[in-house]
Design an enzyme around this catalytic site. Structure first.
Site, PDB file in Angstrom:
ATOM      1  CB  SER A 189     -12.423  -5.544  -4.274  1.00 49.33           C
ATOM      2  OG  SER A 189     -11.714  -4.632  -5.082  1.00 49.33           O
ATOM      3  CE  LYS A 216     -11.217  -8.742  -0.686  1.00 49.02           C
ATOM      4  NZ  LYS A 216     -11.704  -8.849   0.678  1.00 49.02           N
ATOM      5  CE1 TYR A 235      -7.796  -7.660  -1.768  1.00 48.94           C
ATOM      6  CE2 TYR A 235      -7.861  -6.452  -3.843  1.00 48.94           C
ATOM      7  CZ  TYR A 235      -8.334  -6.665  -2.564  1.00 48.94           C
ATOM      8  OH  TYR A 235      -9.363  -5.888  -2.088  1.00 48.94           O
TER       9      TYR A 235
HETATM   10  C1  UD1 Z   1      -6.105  -0.276  -6.391  1.00 48.99           C
HETATM   11  C2  UD1 Z   1      -6.012  -1.765  -6.563  1.00 48.99           C
HETATM   12  C3  UD1 Z   1      -7.384  -2.370  -6.303  1.00 48.99           C
HETATM   13  C4  UD1 Z   1      -7.897  -1.969  -4.941  1.00 48.99           C
HETATM   14  C5  UD1 Z   1      -7.915  -0.455  -4.815  1.00 48.99           C
HETATM   15  C6  UD1 Z   1      -8.273  -0.022  -3.423  1.00 48.99           C
HETATM   16  C7  UD1 Z   1      -4.191  -2.095  -8.184  1.00 48.99           C
HETATM   17  C8  UD1 Z   1      -3.831  -2.489  -9.573  1.00 48.99           C
HETATM   18  N1  UD1 Z   1      -5.517  -2.069  -7.888  1.00 48.99           N
HETATM   19  O1  UD1 Z   1      -6.976   0.220  -7.390  1.00 48.99           O
HETATM   20  O2  UD1 Z   1      -7.307  -3.770  -6.392  1.00 48.99           O
HETATM   21  O3  UD1 Z   1      -9.182  -2.493  -4.731  1.00 48.99           O
HETATM   22  O4  UD1 Z   1      -6.610   0.061  -5.122  1.00 48.99           O
HETATM   23  O5  UD1 Z   1      -8.473   1.345  -3.365  1.00 48.99           O
HETATM   24  O6  UD1 Z   1      -3.346  -1.812  -7.361  1.00 48.99           O
HETATM   25  N2  UD1 Z   1      -1.954   6.488  -9.315  1.00 48.99           N
HETATM   26  C9  UD1 Z   1      -0.902   7.307  -9.656  1.00 48.99           C
HETATM   27  N3  UD1 Z   1       0.164   7.400  -8.800  1.00 48.99           N
HETATM   28  C10 UD1 Z   1       0.213   6.705  -7.618  1.00 48.99           C
HETATM   29  C11 UD1 Z   1      -0.884   5.869  -7.288  1.00 48.99           C
HETATM   30  C12 UD1 Z   1      -1.937   5.773  -8.164  1.00 48.99           C
HETATM   31  O7  UD1 Z   1      -0.914   7.942 -10.713  1.00 48.99           O
HETATM   32  O8  UD1 Z   1       1.208   6.808  -6.894  1.00 48.99           O
HETATM   33  C13 UD1 Z   1      -3.114   6.411 -10.233  1.00 48.99           C
HETATM   34  C14 UD1 Z   1      -3.378   5.022 -10.785  1.00 48.99           C
HETATM   35  O9  UD1 Z   1      -2.667   4.805 -11.963  1.00 48.99           O
HETATM   36  C15 UD1 Z   1      -4.887   5.061 -10.965  1.00 48.99           C
HETATM   37  C16 UD1 Z   1      -5.382   5.985  -9.847  1.00 48.99           C
HETATM   38  O10 UD1 Z   1      -4.257   6.751  -9.468  1.00 48.99           O
HETATM   39  O11 UD1 Z   1      -5.216   5.652 -12.203  1.00 48.99           O
HETATM   40  C17 UD1 Z   1      -5.886   5.227  -8.637  1.00 48.99           C
HETATM   41  O12 UD1 Z   1      -4.896   4.297  -8.210  1.00 48.99           O
HETATM   42  P1  UD1 Z   1      -5.039   3.500  -6.832  1.00 48.99           P
HETATM   43  O13 UD1 Z   1      -5.392   4.429  -5.736  1.00 48.99           O
HETATM   44  O14 UD1 Z   1      -3.800   2.677  -6.666  1.00 48.99           O
HETATM   45  O15 UD1 Z   1      -6.318   2.573  -7.062  1.00 48.99           O
HETATM   46  P2  UD1 Z   1      -6.607   1.494  -8.207  1.00 48.99           P
HETATM   47  O16 UD1 Z   1      -5.427   1.222  -9.040  1.00 48.99           O
HETATM   48  O17 UD1 Z   1      -7.853   1.894  -8.897  1.00 48.99           O
END
Ligand code: UD1
Length: 345
Positions: free
Chosen positions: A124, A152, A148
């Site tokens: 990842s 990895k 997690y």
């Molecule tokens: C997350 C995981 C990462 C994993 C990946 C799989 C964390 C810190 N990291 O990454 O280890 O490999 O998912 O896809 O959890 N966001 C919102 N509102 C929400 C959800 C997300 O604003 O309800 C924003 C987040 O702040 C971020 C973006 O959307 O900027 C993507 O978030 P997310 O889909 O959770 O992925 P990652 O954080 O990049």
């Protein structure tokens, strides 16, 4: 000769099974169904019109695993099985280390015993942690920031050591960026249990009316509109990356890491806008505090995978949203059906 896919019933696994079957590989799936459903595999068979063996087994069951290797002619393994929830891993680190690392070590021992030394491992982009600069290349120093991610990173280290001990191994470490989307049929997709943690499934559930409002985590990052930027990659492009990596592993030796991303970052607000366009729905959202542990911006330099694997992504953000939406609409409760499938144990 067959390819064994661990975790083949999961989100990435089921799409990878389809792509492998479509180009003519014989596959065998092993999954403990702790976070996936047999229905996904039934649909893989329906979509590809191909049959394959499925074993319900935990990878730490060495005897069971050895029996699979005895009963089948396996030439390579795509290892996707593992626990993957970042938040849960913070609360239950031992569960993550125990499960992800032990199962990989057991798998490798059995592979070694049966002289099967071709392995594609599901890593990842989370192994990079909070990086100073973007785009992120494979040479960027690693520094996972949660249990997690550390599983990895540790497994990558274990596999590198394994190669150092025996140069007959051929190992690809695939560092996924943010997989989203679904199969174009709308039959296979992501089926998160409970309230989704990740952006795209959350947006889809708001669009379909299951959740009310998306919380946007922070709008004061140094990005185009202040919201977090990520490299979203269509899961079918990602699945094809596994096929390309497998092809390379079958003809060469070594251990190599590859970023699987598009190289293009999108902000949360850009994703919301694209999803609204794809679905015709308005996504209700509110800006809240930053989520602890989040970085502002993360996207891949995917040029190594292009150069060495001949792999490039084809699907853009609009298609990711259209396919996510089709899956969500057709399966508002995910794979919520009882499935009759011949599963071996
Ligand atoms: C997350 C995981 C990462 C994993 C990946 C799989 C964390 C810190 N990291 O990454 O280890 O490999 O998912 O896809 O959890 N966001 C919102 N509102 C929400 C959800 C997300 O604003 O309800 C924003 C987040 O702040 C971020 C973006 O959307 O900027 C993507 O978030 P997310 O889909 O959770 O992925 P990652 O954080 O990049």
């Amino acid at each position: 000769m067959a390819v064994l896919i661990t975790g083949g019933a999961g989100y990435i696994g089921s799409h990878t099974c389809i792509e492998l079957l479509n180009v003519g590989y014989e596959i065998i799936v092993v999954d403990n169904f702790s976070n996936s459903k047999p229905e996904a595999l039934k649909r893989v068979s329906e979509l590809t019109r191909k049959y394959f063996k499925t074993y319900c087994l935990d990878l730490q069951n060495r005897e069971g695993l050895e029996k699979i290797f005895t009963d089948n002619k396996i030439e390579a393994v795509i290892h996707l099985a593992g626990l993957k929830a970042v938040g849960e891993s913070v609360h239950f680190p031992l569960k993550y280390y125990e499960n992800n690392i032990n199962s990989t070590v057991t798998l490798c021992e059995v592979m070694k015993k049966f002289e099967v030394k071709n392995l594609v491992f599901s890593s990842s982009a989370t192994v990079y942690g909070a990086t100073e600069t973007v785009p992120i290349s494979e040479n960027t120093p690693l520094g996972a920031t949660n249990p997690y991610g550390r599983t990895k990173q540790m497994i990558e280290g274990i596999l590198e050591d394994l190669y150092e001990s025996d140069h007959n191994w051929s190992i690809a470490l695939l560092r996924y960026f943010n997989p989203v989307g679904a199969h174009v049929s709308g039959r296979i997709g992501e089926d998160p249990s409970g309230v989704p943690n990740n952006l795209m499934p959350y947006i889809s559930q708001v669009a379909v009316g299951k959740l009310e409002t998306l919380k946007v985590f922070g709008d004061n990052y140094s990005t185009v509109d202040g919201t977090g930027v990520r490299d979203y990659i269509h899961v079918v492009d990602l699945a094809k990356g596994h096929v390309k990596a497998l092809e390379k592993m079958l003809i060469s030796k070594g251990v190599e890491s590859y970023n699987l991303g598009t190289g293009q970052g999108y902000s949360v607000l850009e994703v919301i806008a694209a999803f609204e366009k794809a679905s015709g729905k308005t996504i209700s959202y509110s800006i809240v505090e930053r989520r602890p542990g989040d970085v502002g911006i993360c996207y891949a330099d995917a040029s190594k995978a292009k150069k060495e694997l001949g792999w490039v992504t084809c699907k853009g953000l609009d298609e990711m949203c259209q396919d996510s939406w089709r899956w969500q609409q057709n399966n508002p409760h995910g794979y919520n059906v009882e499935t009759k499938l011949l599963i071996r144990s």
